[in-house]
Design a protein around this motif. Structure first.
Motif, PDB file in Angstrom:
ATOM      1  N   SER A   1      -1.424  17.021  11.135  1.00 41.71           N
ATOM      2  CA  SER A   1      -0.371  16.377  11.916  1.00 41.71           C
ATOM      3  C   SER A   1      -0.080  14.986  11.356  1.00 41.71           C
ATOM      4  CB  SER A   1      -0.788  16.255  13.382  1.00 41.71           C
ATOM      5  OG  SER A   1      -1.768  15.238  13.540  1.00 41.71           O
ATOM      6  N   HIS A   2       0.995  14.376  11.830  1.00 41.72           N
ATOM      7  CA  HIS A   2       1.339  13.031  11.361  1.00 41.72           C
ATOM      8  C   HIS A   2       0.342  11.982  11.843  1.00 41.72           C
ATOM      9  CE1 HIS A   2       4.957  13.982   9.234  1.00 41.72           C
ATOM     10  NE2 HIS A   2       5.488  14.596  10.276  1.00 41.72           N
ATOM     11  N   ALA A   3      -0.492  12.340  12.817  1.00 45.43           N
ATOM     12  CA  ALA A   3      -1.530  11.401  13.249  1.00 45.43           C
ATOM     13  C   ALA A   3      -2.499  11.101  12.110  1.00 45.43           C
ATOM     14  CB  ALA A   3      -2.285  11.968  14.446  1.00 45.43           C
ATOM     15  N   GLY A   4      -2.613  12.044  11.176  1.00 44.59           N
ATOM     16  CA  GLY A   4      -3.518  11.860  10.047  1.00 44.59           C
ATOM     17  C   GLY A   4      -2.892  11.169   8.852  1.00 44.59           C
ATOM     18  N   ASP A   5      -1.625  10.775   8.974  1.00 48.40           N
ATOM     19  CA  ASP A   5      -0.975  10.073   7.863  1.00 48.40           C
ATOM     20  C   ASP A   5      -1.635   8.711   7.639  1.00 48.40           C
ATOM     21  OD1 ASP A   5       0.763  12.188   7.715  1.00 48.40           O
ATOM     22  OD2 ASP A   5       2.439  11.163   8.688  1.00 48.40           O
ATOM     23  N   GLN A   6      -1.689   8.298   6.405  1.00 55.47           N
ATOM     24  CA  GLN A   6      -2.245   6.995   6.054  1.00 55.47           C
ATOM     25  C   GLN A   6      -1.137   6.098   5.498  1.00 55.47           C
ATOM     26  OE1 GLN A   6      -6.021   7.102   3.874  1.00 55.47           O
ATOM     27  NE2 GLN A   6      -6.234   9.279   4.336  1.00 55.47           N
ATOM     28  N   PRO A   7      -1.386   4.785   5.476  1.00 56.56           N
ATOM     29  CA  PRO A   7      -2.612   4.056   5.781  1.00 56.56           C
ATOM     30  C   PRO A   7      -2.965   4.075   7.269  1.00 56.56           C
ATOM     31  CG  PRO A   7      -1.101   2.713   4.460  1.00 56.56           C
ATOM     32  CD  PRO A   7      -0.333   3.888   4.954  1.00 56.56           C
TER      33      PRO A   7
ATOM     34  N   PHE B   1       0.857  -1.184   0.000  1.00 58.38           N
ATOM     35  CA  PHE B   1       0.000   0.000   0.000  1.00 58.38           C
ATOM     36  C   PHE B   1       0.897   1.238   0.000  1.00 58.38           C
ATOM     37  CE2 PHE B   1      -3.168  -2.980   0.776  1.00 58.38           C
ATOM     38  CZ  PHE B   1      -4.418  -2.424   1.023  1.00 58.38           C
ATOM     39  N   ILE B   2       0.687   2.136  -0.965  1.00 61.15           N
ATOM     40  CA  ILE B   2       1.495   3.353  -1.088  1.00 61.15           C
ATOM     41  C   ILE B   2       0.562   4.552  -0.999  1.00 61.15           C
ATOM     42  CG2 ILE B   2       3.134   4.623  -2.521  1.00 61.15           C
ATOM     43  CD1 ILE B   2       3.507   1.855  -4.024  1.00 61.15           C
ATOM     44  N   PHE B   3       0.882   5.473  -0.101  1.00 63.99           N
ATOM     45  CA  PHE B   3       0.024   6.639   0.097  1.00 63.99           C
ATOM     46  C   PHE B   3       0.843   7.920   0.009  1.00 63.99           C
ATOM     47  CE2 PHE B   3      -2.418   9.753   2.576  1.00 63.99           C
ATOM     48  CZ  PHE B   3      -3.665   9.603   1.988  1.00 63.99           C
TER      49      PHE B   3
END
Length: 519
Positions: free
Chosen positions: A46-52, A35-37
């Motif tokens: 913030s980085h808390a919202g980074d995915q996956p 999986f690449i996002f």
């Protein structure tokens, strides 16, 4: 706006679409998949919202915005959220609903892919209007792969297809969950109620798209659709909104009208001028990003791409609202020639069904290529549903003014002055300056003799190019994306079976009712 790519592990993590999400790229291996996002941070930067996003069962990536995420979080209060992202709520929605139901719970513009650890399957879905792009293909081993753009799959999938809007993939089959184009007309007859509901639902659609943790801008042509979006947004924003207009160096028709609207609304307005040389320099870049050979799309993409490029390079804006989808609902210049109300409704259904291959594609690619996010209020599911259900007889141009219902819905208010609200406007590719289309046609004329055009166009058995310009785009497309002409269903043209509409060129300039549109 982000970029997602999912493929079997053996095909690595190289990706060609990082411009869709320049803030951070995350790679996650899940079972046999990578999986690449690529993230463009819009809500919870913030980085808390980074995915996956990942929990005990799900690994999720979503390109898009879920506008009802705050309401959904109040429903699924037991879920241990790690962010304030709008997309994380998709996981508890999936956990609590069958996939088809989950897709209909979401109110937004989205394309998501998830891995279900419990059932060891990949699932996916795309919003009903296809505002967010998604493509899929199968590797030679028969495994499915997904990406936001075709170019990220063609190196290991022989045939890549657009994932159909309003559909989901359950690990085995692609099935519909919402097909707005099938909606019949005739459910809404009362004119006063219709006008009130158009105004109220469109207003709500714009307002829900103002939620972002980054600055928002507005594409303003001075025509009805973009002007209404700006007028509604300004009424619900404390500070002046920031608007952008573009025009050709010679006779930029749109600019004077965009300035008139901007002055009336009191926006922070910016004008961008492009040149004939810009048109020539950017053409192949446009085709690379839009992944199309359609004449109308490429013409209109040229100024839109250049305008978004200016926004990205000169401002801190990361979200832009635009006015696409209104034409498909309320009519084009050529739909003035619809022979019956039934014919008008069928044409609208066709345009809604195919929209993801044309105007919606243009908006996404021109904006995302410049690392911005597009939001399209006229594509709102509730708004599209309501307008499609209006008695089609009322949408016919029997008022000597196209899009009469939309105009009349805001008449008598102070949203816009009457001279803007009831002005007849040319299509975007003409209204930025007629020289844009003329320049592209001239480039094609210089490229082919009549004999060369006849010989080369005859090689295409499906959707044979009708003009030298069309052939030029088709050949450029095939150099970049060989054997993928099928990603669009044909050239966007007026309904050639209708009176005055049997045209080889899509420009409304060739219609008898063009009139003062280009003045």
């Amino acid at each position: 706006m982000c970029g997602i790519s999912v493929r079997p592990k053996k095909y690595g993590s190289d990706s060609l679409i990082s411009y869709r999400g320049p803030d951070i790229t995350k790679v996650k291996e899940v079972e046999d998949y990578t999986f690449i996002f690529h993230r463009l941070a819009i809500v919870d930067t913030s980085h808390a919202g980074d995915q996956p996003f990942e929990d005990n069962r799900w690994v999720l990536m979503c390109n898009g915005e879920i506008f009802n995420y705050k309401q959904l979080k109040q429903v699924y209060t037991d879920y241990p959220y790690i962010s304030h992202s709008d997309c994380e709520v998709i996981i508890p929605v999936l956990e609590n609903h069958r996939l088809v139901e989950a897709c209909n719970v979401l109110d937004g513009e989205f394309a998501f892919v998830a891995y279900d650890k419990r059932h060891k399957r990949v699932i996916a879905a795309r919003d009903p209007m296809g505002i967010r792009p998604l493509f899929y293909g199968y590797t030679k081993e028969g495994q499915i792969a997904f990406a936001s753009e075709m170019k990220d799959l063609i190196k290991f999938c022989d045939k890549v297809n657009p994932f159909p809007p309003g559909h989901y993939y359950n690990g085995e089959d692609i099935k519909p969950f919402c097909e707005l184009y099938r909606l019949p007309g005739g459910k809404q007859y009362d004119m006063d109620k219709i006008l009130t509901n158009i105004r109220n639902i469109l207003t709500a659609s714009v307002v829900k798209r103002l939620d972002a943790d980054v600055p928002i801008g507005y594409l303003l042509s001075g025509g009805l659709d973009s002007s209404l979006v700006c007028a509604i947004a300004q009424r619900h924003t404390v500070k002046p909104i920031t608007t952008f207009a573009i025009g050709l160096e010679v006779n930029p028709i749109d600019l004077k009208y965009a300035k008139q609207v901007a002055d009336y609304l009191g926006t922070d307005h910016h004008e961008v001028i492009f040149t004939y040389q810009d048109i020539k320099d950017i053409l192949k870049t446009i085709i690379w990003h839009t992944e199309t050979w359609d004449v109308t799309t490429i013409r209109a993409s040229t100024p839109m791409f250049l305008l978004c490029k200016y926004i990205r390079e000169n401002t801190d804006i990361r979200v832009v609202l635009s006015g696409e989808v209104s034409d498909e609902l309320f009519g084009y210049k050529y739909t003035d020639y619809a022979p019956t109300a039934t014919a008008f409704q069928k044409e609208s259904q066709k345009r809604i069904k195919e929209l993801y291959m044309y105007d919606v594609l243009r908006a996404d690619r021109c904006i995302a290529a410049n690392s911005l996010e597009a939001r399209v209020p006229f594509s709102d599911k509730q708004f599209v549903t309501y307008v499609m259900e209006i008695e089609p007889e009322l949408k016919l141009n029997t008022y000597n003014m196209g899009k009469y219902l939309l105009r009349k819905a805001f008449d008598g208010s102070d949203y816009l002055p009457a001279e803007i609200l009831f002005r007849d406007k040319a299509a975007f590719s003409d209204a930025v300056g007629h020289g844009l289309v003329d320049c592209l046609i001239e480039m094609a004329e210089e490229r082919y003799t009549d004999a060369e055009f006849a010989e080369k166009s005859a090689k295409y058995t499906d959707n044979r190019p009708l003009t030298k310009e069309g052939l030029m785009y088709r050949e450029m497309f095939n150099e970049m994306f060989p054997n993928h002409d099928h990603v669009i269903c044909g050239y966007w043209l007026p309904n050639r079976e209708w009176p005055n509409c049997d045209l080889d060129d899509p420009s409304a300039r060739h219609l008898p009712n063009y009139g003062a549109s280009g003045e």
